[in-house]
Scaffold this motif. Structure first.
Motif, PDB file in Angstrom:
ATOM      1  N   LEU A  35       1.477  -1.421   0.300  1.00 54.88           N
ATOM      2  CA  LEU A  35       0.070   0.440  -0.059  1.00 54.88           C
ATOM      3  C   LEU A  35       0.383   1.467   0.152  1.00 54.88           C
ATOM      4  O   LEU A  35       1.093   1.216   0.530  1.00 54.88           O
ATOM      5  CB  LEU A  35      -1.091   0.139   1.219  1.00 54.88           C
ATOM      6  N   ASN A  36       0.142   1.956  -0.515  1.00 50.05           N
ATOM      7  CA  ASN A  36       1.485   3.531  -0.658  1.00 50.05           C
ATOM      8  C   ASN A  36       0.802   4.266   0.081  1.00 50.05           C
ATOM      9  O   ASN A  36      -0.650   4.625   0.528  1.00 50.05           O
ATOM     10  CB  ASN A  36       0.672   3.882  -2.081  1.00 50.05           C
ATOM     11  N   VAL A  37       1.562   4.575   1.009  1.00 43.49           N
ATOM     12  CA  VAL A  37       1.267   6.515   1.613  1.00 43.49           C
ATOM     13  C   VAL A  37       1.407   6.905   1.244  1.00 43.49           C
ATOM     14  O   VAL A  37       3.619   7.163   0.326  1.00 43.49           O
ATOM     15  CB  VAL A  37       2.401   5.378   3.379  1.00 43.49           C
ATOM     16  N   ARG A  38       1.071   8.072   1.553  1.00 38.17           N
ATOM     17  CA  ARG A  38       0.972   9.410   0.737  1.00 38.17           C
ATOM     18  C   ARG A  38       1.096  10.398   1.953  1.00 38.17           C
ATOM     19  O   ARG A  38       0.425  10.289   2.784  1.00 38.17           O
ATOM     20  CB  ARG A  38      -0.078   9.566  -0.321  1.00 38.17           C
ATOM     21  N   SER A  39       1.387  11.425   1.597  1.00 40.44           N
ATOM     22  CA  SER A  39       1.927  12.816   2.266  1.00 40.44           C
ATOM     23  C   SER A  39       0.743  13.964   2.702  1.00 40.44           C
ATOM     24  O   SER A  39       0.311  14.568   3.351  1.00 40.44           O
ATOM     25  CB  SER A  39       2.254  13.989   1.603  1.00 40.44           C
ATOM     26  N   GLY A  40      -0.773  13.671   1.962  1.00 42.56           N
ATOM     27  CA  GLY A  40      -2.217  14.022   2.402  1.00 42.56           C
ATOM     28  C   GLY A  40      -2.681  13.263   1.643  1.00 42.56           C
ATOM     29  O   GLY A  40      -2.488  12.228   0.901  1.00 42.56           O
ATOM     30  N   PRO A  41      -4.561  13.735   1.406  1.00 43.60           N
ATOM     31  CA  PRO A  41      -5.557  12.429   1.188  1.00 43.60           C
ATOM     32  C   PRO A  41      -5.584  11.914  -0.043  1.00 43.60           C
ATOM     33  O   PRO A  41      -7.093  12.523  -0.761  1.00 43.60           O
ATOM     34  CB  PRO A  41      -6.042  13.159   2.877  1.00 43.60           C
ATOM     35  N   GLY A  42      -4.861  12.024  -1.221  1.00 44.52           N
ATOM     36  CA  GLY A  42      -5.785  11.614  -2.422  1.00 44.52           C
ATOM     37  C   GLY A  42      -4.480  11.462  -3.417  1.00 44.52           C
ATOM     38  O   GLY A  42      -3.041  11.426  -2.815  1.00 44.52           O
TER      39      GLY A  42
END
Length: 105
Positions: A35-42
């Motif tokens: 799963l990609n973990v992103r710096s913001g909700p999108g």
């Protein structure tokens, strides 16, 4: 890490206050998914790391963002798993189609 909710306890009971703040529930990421973990909700936010298969994540708060179709359906909910780190809720087994944690401020 961010904590949005701390239970209030009677004064003088510091151990109980620390224990209440330390309780965090972990949720499994969909099987077979990195799963990609992103710096913001999108999906427009940068990837900061990738969780390995079999990972579990804490959910400190949740917020609305890009709609994502994943293992557990389609959702616009994003889970805050650490300071500045979000994963798409559609890949996290929360047992719910809705919010399971407070909204991020």
């Amino acid at each position: 890490m961010s904590v949005e909710h701390v239970e209030e306890v009677e004064s003088g009971d510091e151990k109980a206050a620390v224990a209440a703040a330390a309780v965090v529930r972990y949720y499994s990421v969909a099987p077979g998914v990195r799963l990609n973990v992103r710096s913001g909700p999108g999906t427009g936010y940068s990837i900061v790391r990738i969780l390995p298969e079999g990972a579990s994540v804490p959910i400190f708060c949740q917020r609305s963002g890009t709609s994502v179709s994943g293992y557990y359906g389609t959702s616009s909910i994003w889970d805050n798993i650490d300071s500045g780190e979000y994963v798409a809720d559609a890949y996290v087994n929360t047992g719910s189609d809705g919010y399971v944690a407070p909204r991020c401020s």
